[in-house]
Design a protein around this motif. Structure first.
Motif, PDB file in Angstrom:
ATOM      1  N   ALA A   1     -24.306  -5.173  16.789  1.00  0.00           N
ATOM      2  CA  ALA A   1     -23.716  -6.501  16.161  1.00  0.00           C
ATOM      3  C   ALA A   1     -24.494  -6.980  15.046  1.00  0.00           C
ATOM      4  CB  ALA A   1     -23.790  -7.473  17.627  1.00  0.00           C
ATOM      5  N   ASP A   2     -23.908  -7.805  14.121  1.00  0.00           N
ATOM      6  CA  ASP A   2     -24.232  -8.493  13.124  1.00  0.00           C
ATOM      7  C   ASP A   2     -24.132 -10.042  13.535  1.00  0.00           C
ATOM      8  OD1 ASP A   2     -25.020  -9.452  10.675  1.00  0.00           O
ATOM      9  OD2 ASP A   2     -23.491  -8.731   9.423  1.00  0.00           O
ATOM     10  N   GLU A   3     -25.217 -10.609  13.763  1.00  0.00           N
ATOM     11  CA  GLU A   3     -25.226 -11.996  14.229  1.00  0.00           C
ATOM     12  C   GLU A   3     -25.164 -12.823  13.146  1.00  0.00           C
ATOM     13  OE1 GLU A   3     -26.829 -12.606  18.532  1.00  0.00           O
ATOM     14  OE2 GLU A   3     -28.517 -12.272  17.036  1.00  0.00           O
ATOM     15  N   ARG A   4     -25.086 -12.420  11.760  1.00  0.00           N
ATOM     16  CA  ARG A   4     -25.049 -13.220  10.687  1.00  0.00           C
ATOM     17  C   ARG A   4     -23.441 -13.488  10.366  1.00  0.00           C
ATOM     18  NH1 ARG A   4     -27.480  -9.052   6.514  1.00  0.00           N
ATOM     19  NH2 ARG A   4     -26.013  -7.934   7.693  1.00  0.00           N
ATOM     20  N   ARG A   5     -22.810 -12.782  10.945  1.00  0.00           N
ATOM     21  CA  ARG A   5     -21.320 -13.182  11.136  1.00  0.00           C
ATOM     22  C   ARG A   5     -20.827 -14.500  12.152  1.00  0.00           C
ATOM     23  NH1 ARG A   5     -18.009  -8.247  12.523  1.00  0.00           N
ATOM     24  NH2 ARG A   5     -16.537  -9.440  12.034  1.00  0.00           N
ATOM     25  N   PRO A   6     -20.125 -15.222  11.483  1.00  0.00           N
ATOM     26  CA  PRO A   6     -19.880 -16.386  12.347  1.00  0.00           C
ATOM     27  C   PRO A   6     -19.258 -16.111  13.688  1.00  0.00           C
ATOM     28  CG  PRO A   6     -18.997 -16.889  10.136  1.00  0.00           C
ATOM     29  CD  PRO A   6     -19.358 -15.490  10.260  1.00  0.00           C
ATOM     30  N   GLY A   7     -19.793 -16.602  14.902  1.00  0.00           N
ATOM     31  CA  GLY A   7     -19.226 -16.380  16.286  1.00  0.00           C
ATOM     32  C   GLY A   7     -19.880 -15.231  16.877  1.00  0.00           C
TER      33      GLY A   7
ATOM     34  N   GLU B   1     -22.625 -16.134  19.487  1.00  0.00           N
ATOM     35  CA  GLU B   1     -22.149 -16.931  20.550  1.00  0.00           C
ATOM     36  C   GLU B   1     -21.406 -16.072  21.829  1.00  0.00           C
ATOM     37  OE1 GLU B   1     -23.234 -19.620  17.557  1.00  0.00           O
ATOM     38  OE2 GLU B   1     -21.894 -17.738  17.703  1.00  0.00           O
ATOM     39  N   THR B   2     -20.530 -14.742  20.894  1.00  0.00           N
ATOM     40  CA  THR B   2     -19.782 -13.953  21.737  1.00  0.00           C
ATOM     41  C   THR B   2     -20.766 -13.084  22.653  1.00  0.00           C
ATOM     42  OG1 THR B   2     -18.017 -14.114  20.252  1.00  0.00           O
ATOM     43  CG2 THR B   2     -18.045 -12.070  21.709  1.00  0.00           C
ATOM     44  N   VAL B   3     -22.164 -12.541  22.038  1.00  0.00           N
ATOM     45  CA  VAL B   3     -22.952 -11.773  22.551  1.00  0.00           C
ATOM     46  C   VAL B   3     -23.380 -12.715  23.878  1.00  0.00           C
ATOM     47  CG1 VAL B   3     -25.032 -10.408  22.328  1.00  0.00           C
ATOM     48  CG2 VAL B   3     -23.335 -10.148  20.712  1.00  0.00           C
ATOM     49  N   GLN B   4     -23.997 -13.778  23.404  1.00  0.00           N
ATOM     50  CA  GLN B   4     -24.321 -14.646  24.357  1.00  0.00           C
ATOM     51  C   GLN B   4     -23.423 -14.890  25.754  1.00  0.00           C
ATOM     52  OE1 GLN B   4     -27.769 -15.436  24.969  1.00  0.00           O
ATOM     53  NE2 GLN B   4     -26.957 -15.864  26.908  1.00  0.00           N
ATOM     54  N   GLY B   5     -22.122 -15.133  25.419  1.00  0.00           N
ATOM     55  CA  GLY B   5     -21.228 -15.315  26.529  1.00  0.00           C
ATOM     56  C   GLY B   5     -20.951 -14.128  27.127  1.00  0.00           C
ATOM     57  N   PHE B   6     -21.018 -12.958  26.581  1.00  0.00           N
ATOM     58  CA  PHE B   6     -20.732 -11.699  27.339  1.00  0.00           C
ATOM     59  C   PHE B   6     -21.911 -11.617  28.283  1.00  0.00           C
ATOM     60  CE2 PHE B   6     -22.356  -7.341  27.177  1.00  0.00           C
ATOM     61  CZ  PHE B   6     -21.517  -6.828  28.258  1.00  0.00           C
ATOM     62  N   LEU B   7     -23.089 -11.990  27.922  1.00  0.00           N
ATOM     63  CA  LEU B   7     -24.222 -11.790  28.853  1.00  0.00           C
ATOM     64  C   LEU B   7     -24.088 -12.787  29.884  1.00  0.00           C
ATOM     65  CD1 LEU B   7     -27.064 -11.283  26.077  1.00  0.00           C
ATOM     66  CD2 LEU B   7     -26.033  -9.518  27.765  1.00  0.00           C
ATOM     67  N   ASP B   8     -23.717 -13.824  29.583  1.00  0.00           N
ATOM     68  CA  ASP B   8     -23.503 -15.072  30.560  1.00  0.00           C
ATOM     69  C   ASP B   8     -22.577 -14.364  31.637  1.00  0.00           C
ATOM     70  OD1 ASP B   8     -25.236 -16.569  29.483  1.00  0.00           O
ATOM     71  OD2 ASP B   8     -24.010 -17.903  28.507  1.00  0.00           O
ATOM     72  N   MET B   9     -21.336 -13.683  30.979  1.00  0.00           N
ATOM     73  CA  MET B   9     -20.486 -13.198  32.138  1.00  0.00           C
ATOM     74  C   MET B   9     -21.068 -11.937  32.923  1.00  0.00           C
ATOM     75  SD  MET B   9     -18.296 -10.158  32.436  1.00  0.00           S
ATOM     76  CE  MET B   9     -18.927  -9.269  31.208  1.00  0.00           C
TER      77      MET B   9
ATOM     78  N   HIS C   1     -12.352  -4.420  29.468  1.00  0.00           N
ATOM     79  CA  HIS C   1     -11.703  -5.402  28.983  1.00  0.00           C
ATOM     80  C   HIS C   1     -12.742  -6.026  28.037  1.00  0.00           C
ATOM     81  CE1 HIS C   1     -10.047  -9.430  27.732  1.00  0.00           C
ATOM     82  NE2 HIS C   1     -11.002 -10.018  28.071  1.00  0.00           N
ATOM     83  N   TRP C   2     -14.114  -6.300  28.244  1.00  0.00           N
ATOM     84  CA  TRP C   2     -15.004  -6.719  27.295  1.00  0.00           C
ATOM     85  C   TRP C   2     -15.389  -5.605  26.175  1.00  0.00           C
ATOM     86  CZ3 TRP C   2     -17.456 -10.958  25.903  1.00  0.00           C
ATOM     87  CH2 TRP C   2     -16.997 -12.167  26.411  1.00  0.00           C
ATOM     88  N   THR C   3     -15.248  -4.090  26.259  1.00  0.00           N
ATOM     89  CA  THR C   3     -15.261  -3.239  25.543  1.00  0.00           C
ATOM     90  C   THR C   3     -14.271  -3.565  24.311  1.00  0.00           C
ATOM     91  OG1 THR C   3     -16.158  -1.514  26.923  1.00  0.00           O
ATOM     92  CG2 THR C   3     -14.939  -0.795  25.324  1.00  0.00           C
ATOM     93  N   ALA C   4     -12.923  -3.815  24.831  1.00  0.00           N
ATOM     94  CA  ALA C   4     -12.000  -4.213  23.771  1.00  0.00           C
ATOM     95  C   ALA C   4     -12.291  -5.270  22.937  1.00  0.00           C
ATOM     96  CB  ALA C   4     -10.597  -4.384  24.582  1.00  0.00           C
ATOM     97  N   VAL C   5     -12.559  -6.452  23.803  1.00  0.00           N
ATOM     98  CA  VAL C   5     -12.949  -7.642  23.029  1.00  0.00           C
ATOM     99  C   VAL C   5     -14.039  -7.470  21.974  1.00  0.00           C
ATOM    100  CG1 VAL C   5     -13.826  -9.910  23.124  1.00  0.00           C
ATOM    101  CG2 VAL C   5     -12.122  -9.214  25.003  1.00  0.00           C
ATOM    102  N   LEU C   6     -14.984  -6.807  22.291  1.00  0.00           N
ATOM    103  CA  LEU C   6     -16.287  -6.783  21.447  1.00  0.00           C
ATOM    104  C   LEU C   6     -16.117  -5.660  20.426  1.00  0.00           C
ATOM    105  CD1 LEU C   6     -19.062  -6.754  24.217  1.00  0.00           C
ATOM    106  CD2 LEU C   6     -18.600  -8.440  22.422  1.00  0.00           C
ATOM    107  N   SER C   7     -15.170  -4.778  20.833  1.00  0.00           N
ATOM    108  CA  SER C   7     -15.057  -3.821  19.611  1.00  0.00           C
ATOM    109  C   SER C   7     -14.085  -4.314  18.591  1.00  0.00           C
ATOM    110  CB  SER C   7     -14.189  -2.460  20.338  1.00  0.00           C
ATOM    111  OG  SER C   7     -14.704  -1.803  21.370  1.00  0.00           O
ATOM    112  N   ASN C   8     -13.109  -5.545  19.157  1.00  0.00           N
ATOM    113  CA  ASN C   8     -12.404  -6.081  17.863  1.00  0.00           C
ATOM    114  C   ASN C   8     -13.240  -7.089  17.270  1.00  0.00           C
ATOM    115  OD1 ASN C   8      -9.974  -4.792  18.843  1.00  0.00           O
ATOM    116  ND2 ASN C   8      -9.335  -6.475  20.091  1.00  0.00           N
ATOM    117  N   LEU C   9     -14.082  -7.732  17.780  1.00  0.00           N
ATOM    118  CA  LEU C   9     -14.933  -8.642  17.150  1.00  0.00           C
ATOM    119  C   LEU C   9     -16.046  -8.142  16.148  1.00  0.00           C
ATOM    120  CD1 LEU C   9     -15.542 -11.614  16.662  1.00  0.00           C
ATOM    121  CD2 LEU C   9     -17.624 -11.324  18.545  1.00  0.00           C
ATOM    122  N   LEU C  10     -16.601  -6.750  16.571  1.00  0.00           N
ATOM    123  CA  LEU C  10     -17.980  -6.368  16.188  1.00  0.00           C
ATOM    124  C   LEU C  10     -17.440  -5.246  15.095  1.00  0.00           C
ATOM    125  CD1 LEU C  10     -20.156  -6.139  19.099  1.00  0.00           C
ATOM    126  CD2 LEU C  10     -19.855  -7.932  17.556  1.00  0.00           C
TER     127      LEU C  10
END
Length: 199
Positions: free
Chosen positions: A150-156, A159-167, A190-199
């Protein structure tokens, strides 16, 4: 330090390790109320005096135990990095998501949860457990970023990685009461698909 002192040091290190592993197992199986130094010592096959030689208090023993196993698990996940980094795309994300979910559904998570609940009502335990949780949380987040690429310099992204860890922690909590394996696999997909699309 002569060679004769090495076997004693090795024995002492092995005793400490057995106590730490027994403490986590007891905490996961019996909870805080059923996990005393005497119970842990018996499980580890050492005397209570030997246990108290290594750990002055019950709180010190259990905080050290959760930290020790967290470090062992983190090392195992870090060991996967070279292998995961060779994979590109959704297959990498799926493997990373699965590993991170596993972190929150095993005996370590169960033991840590019992420790957190006890710390909420125990002033002596709260500070060390809070500090431990902050350290472990930072390490898990760092590992998640590396595993996912993941490139955390990209907006969101952060927060998405932290939300995933909370899940993941939520899944671990659900798994405490029932075998949640089937639903967990659907959530991993489901999270694989979500994170693949975002990252």
């Amino acid at each position: 330090m002569g060679p004769l002192s090495l076997p004693k040091q090795d024995r002492s290190r092995a005793t400490r390790q057995r106590l730490l592993e027994a403490a986590v197992a007891c905490l996961a199986e019996r909870g805080w109320g059923g996990s005393t130094v005497a119970v842990v010592a018996e499980r580890a096959g050492v005397s209570r005096g030997a246990a108290q030689h290594h750990f002055r208090t019950r709180e010190e023993l259990f905080t050290a135990a959760v930290e020790y196993v967290a470090e062992q698990r983190s090392a195992a996940v870090r060991g996967l990095l070279p292998q995961v980094q060779l994979i590109i795309g959704p297959a990498r994300t799926h493997m990373a998501v699965g590993q991170l979910v596993d972190l929150c559904t095993g005996p370590l998570f169960r033991a840590a949860l019992h420790l957190w609940v006890a710390a909420a009502d125990d002033d002596a335990l709260r500070t060390p457990v809070t500090e431990l949780e902050a350290r472990v949380g930072r390490e898990v987040h760092r590992m998640a970023v590396e595993l996912l690429g993941a490139d955390e310099r990209r907006p969101g992204v952060r927060e998405t990685v932290q939300g995933f860890l909370d899940m993941c922690r939520g899944l671990g909590l659900a798994h405490l009461l029932t075998d949640d394996t089937a639903r967990r696999e659907r959530v991993v997909r489901h999270w694989t698909a979500v994170l693949s699309n975002l990252l």
